[in-house]
Design a protein around this motif. Structure first.
Motif, PDB file in Angstrom:
ATOM      1  N   ALA A 223       0.825  -1.215   0.000  1.00  0.00           N
ATOM      2  CA  ALA A 223       0.000   0.000   0.000  1.00  0.00           C
ATOM      3  C   ALA A 223       0.854   1.257   0.000  1.00  0.00           C
ATOM      4  CB  ALA A 223      -0.923  -0.005   1.213  1.00  0.00           C
ATOM      5  N   ALA A 224       2.048   1.161   0.601  1.00  0.00           N
ATOM      6  CA  ALA A 224       2.952   2.319   0.654  1.00  0.00           C
ATOM      7  C   ALA A 224       3.887   2.375  -0.549  1.00  0.00           C
ATOM      8  CB  ALA A 224       3.773   2.272   1.941  1.00  0.00           C
ATOM      9  N   GLY A 225       3.792   1.378  -1.430  1.00  0.00           N
ATOM     10  CA  GLY A 225       4.662   1.353  -2.600  1.00  0.00           C
ATOM     11  C   GLY A 225       6.097   1.005  -2.277  1.00  0.00           C
ATOM     12  N   LEU A 226       6.293   0.225  -1.211  1.00  0.00           N
ATOM     13  CA  LEU A 226       7.647  -0.153  -0.788  1.00  0.00           C
ATOM     14  C   LEU A 226       7.923  -1.617  -1.122  1.00  0.00           C
ATOM     15  CD1 LEU A 226       7.665   1.561   2.723  1.00  0.00           C
ATOM     16  CD2 LEU A 226       8.957   2.279   0.709  1.00  0.00           C
ATOM     17  N   PRO A 227       9.197  -1.986  -1.384  1.00  0.00           N
ATOM     18  CA  PRO A 227       9.538  -3.381  -1.694  1.00  0.00           C
ATOM     19  C   PRO A 227       9.259  -4.299  -0.503  1.00  0.00           C
ATOM     20  CG  PRO A 227      11.373  -1.901  -2.188  1.00  0.00           C
ATOM     21  CD  PRO A 227      10.376  -1.109  -1.407  1.00  0.00           C
ATOM     22  N   LEU A 228       8.913  -5.535  -0.807  1.00  0.00           N
ATOM     23  CA  LEU A 228       8.634  -6.520   0.239  1.00  0.00           C
ATOM     24  C   LEU A 228       9.908  -7.251   0.648  1.00  0.00           C
ATOM     25  CD1 LEU A 228       5.795  -5.858  -0.713  1.00  0.00           C
ATOM     26  CD2 LEU A 228       5.230  -8.290  -0.603  1.00  0.00           C
ATOM     27  N   PRO A 229       9.962  -7.749   1.890  1.00  0.00           N
ATOM     28  CA  PRO A 229      11.131  -8.534   2.301  1.00  0.00           C
ATOM     29  C   PRO A 229      11.274  -9.770   1.425  1.00  0.00           C
ATOM     30  CG  PRO A 229       9.347  -8.739   3.907  1.00  0.00           C
ATOM     31  CD  PRO A 229       8.973  -7.639   2.970  1.00  0.00           C
ATOM     32  N   THR A 230      12.510 -10.232   1.275  1.00  0.00           N
ATOM     33  CA  THR A 230      12.757 -11.400   0.434  1.00  0.00           C
ATOM     34  C   THR A 230      12.179 -12.661   1.054  1.00  0.00           C
ATOM     35  OG1 THR A 230      14.811 -10.371  -0.322  1.00  0.00           O
ATOM     36  CG2 THR A 230      14.554 -12.717  -0.751  1.00  0.00           C
ATOM     37  N   GLN A 231      12.308 -12.761   2.390  1.00  0.00           N
ATOM     38  CA  GLN A 231      11.850 -13.984   3.047  1.00  0.00           C
ATOM     39  C   GLN A 231      11.415 -13.724   4.485  1.00  0.00           C
ATOM     40  OE1 GLN A 231      14.587 -17.498   4.225  1.00  0.00           O
ATOM     41  NE2 GLN A 231      13.660 -18.178   2.289  1.00  0.00           N
ATOM     42  N   ILE A 232      10.386 -14.468   4.909  1.00  0.00           N
ATOM     43  CA  ILE A 232       9.939 -14.457   6.304  1.00  0.00           C
ATOM     44  C   ILE A 232      10.159 -15.862   6.836  1.00  0.00           C
ATOM     45  CG2 ILE A 232       7.966 -14.188   7.847  1.00  0.00           C
ATOM     46  CD1 ILE A 232       6.870 -12.286   5.493  1.00  0.00           C
TER      47      ILE A 232
END
Length: 453
Positions: A223-232
């Protein structure tokens, strides 16, 4: 106690434990810090600007201790043995819930249902292990309702105020999850070097908070247009006697006492070797002792002591290896050659226990090789000098390679071991964990690596 005083006390205990357990960190985040409040306000305003926050009436099952609303399929009726009445509780946490209606701010989580499923499908290793990923997928497929992201300040004044609305406190999980961004200096100025630290490669979290990290957090970031973490990476829990640890039951372990009793590195090794990733691990002091005596003292320490002893190795060197591979050395030679790719694959798959298990399988073979070749007899016969050197070389190479690979869990002990084997500081990387035929002098003997308990 006042909330801040209580949190200061708890936070300090975790800091002290990090120091005691030889755990380093670049940032120890406190969500009460001014920099964090700034980051939370910035993220809130970004979500608001992008049209994902609105004000509306919210009603549902609310757990005060969890500070969370639960859907009807997330609660169930249970019998309270203390009061003798039937109560509603959250299935996930077991905490009591009450039906609550209030006006607050909501996040359009429902808008991200398909996007989240697509993200997981396109990135099969985004949530590991697989049982946690499957759990998350089933939650999303069951339907995502919009999420209440504020609480009335009259009911919850402990927390960060909603920007430009003094009547509301920001929901704890929108606040807390933002700490990952705060640690990188968010909100970033243009061309900030700190910005390069995001996205995170791996979030390491407990299985009980995977919903927040694998559904809410990715949705907030989208929603903020930010990249997601590679892994959880969501690990399981420690139980004791197959039951959840509980102070009221008395089945808990004091980490400070255990570290004092067995030493930091052996405890770290046990926790990673036997800790549950996909499934809960059952904590046992007997297992700490077993790992210490069998693996650490019995296999690694014993092989190091025997192969570097002055009675077998009066020159004080790691002998070089020359000539063709002898059939008596084939099994150990192959075990050493195959260890690095096996270990590397296990770590890339986040199966740390398998990686360390492979190290000690190799050491078991190395000890068999040492015993079968009887170097204590070879040393008596000058004509067997070349064979003795080969046997000692394989033994000390086994210790060196094991020492390099065990550094993540036993940094202090393995530093002593590698120094004793004369391994230079710049020759202790993953790439160095493979067979070498080099001859080199032994280093300083720092005493017994794993003394008797």
């Amino acid at each position: 106690m006042a909330p801040l005083d209580f949190c200061d006390k708890v936070s300090q205990s975790f800091k002290s434990l990090c120091d005691r357990a030889d755990i380093g960190y670049t940032t120890f985040m406190r969500t009460t810090e001014p920099r964090h409040k700034e980051a939370v306000a910035a993220l809130w305003n970004e979500l608001l600007k992008n049209g994902y926050i609105y004000k509306g009436k919210h009603e549902g099952w609310y757990a005060v201790s969890d500070e969370a609303f639960y859907a009807s399929n997330q609660v169930e009726e249970r019998f309270d043995e203390v009061t003798g009445e039937k109560v509603m509780v959250a299935i996930e946490s077991g905490q009591r819930v009450e039906w609550t209606t209030e006006e607050n701010y909501k996040f359009k989580l429902s808008a991200f249902q398909n996007k989240l499923l697509q993200w997981i499908e396109n990135n099969p290793k985004a949530i590991v292990p697989s049982n946690r990923r499957n759990e998350v997928v089933s939650w999303i497929q069951a339907g995502l309702a919009d999420l209440s992201i504020s609480r009335l300040r009259s009911r919850l004044d402990w927390g960060i105020q909603v920007p430009n609305d003094s009547e509301h406190t920001i929901y704890v999980w929108l606040d807390a999850l933002t700490n990952y961004l705060t640690a990188t200096g968010y909100p970033w100025i243009e061309d900030s070097a700190e910005k390069e630290a995001w996205p995170a490669k791996v979030h390491v979290v407990g299985k009980d908070i995977v919903r927040f990290h694998a559904i809410y957090w990715p949705a907030f970031l989208m929603a903020a247009g930010l990249p997601l973490p590679t892994q959880i990476l969501a690990h399981a829990h420690w139980t004791m006697g197959k039951q959840k640890m509980s102070k009221s039951r008395g089945n808990v372990a004091d980490p400070f006492e255990i570290l004092d009793k067995y030493g930091v590195d052996p405890v770290r090794y046990y926790l990673v070797r036997d800790g549950g990733l996909a499934d809960d691990g059952d904590y046992s002091e007997d297992m700490i002792k077993k790992r210490y005596k069998k693996d650490l003292a019995g296999q690694l320490g014993n092989l190091l002591n025997r192969s570097s002893s002055s009675s077998l190795n009066p020159e004080g060197v790691v002998p070089g290896l020359a000539g063709e591979l002898d059939e008596r050395d084939v099994t150990l030679h192959q075990a050493l050659s195959q260890l690095l790719p096996t270990f590397d694959e296990a770590f890339e798959n986040r199966e740390f226990n398998k990686g360390f298990s492979a190290v000690f399988d190799m050491l078991a073979e190395a000890n068999r090789h040492f015993t079968d070749n009887e170097p204590w007899n070879l040393v008596k016969d000058p004509s067997q000098k070349a064979r003795l050197d080969t046997v000692l070389h394989y033994a000390m190479e086994s210790c060196r390679i094991a020492g390099i690979l065990l550094q993540p869990v036993m940094p202090t002990k393995m530093n002593h071991l590698l120094t004793r084997l004369g391994v230079a500081q710049d020759k202790r990387t993953l790439a160095d964990a493979q067979l070498s035929g080099d001859r080199r002098p032994l280093g300083i003997d720092s005493g017994v690596l794993f003394p008797r308990l």
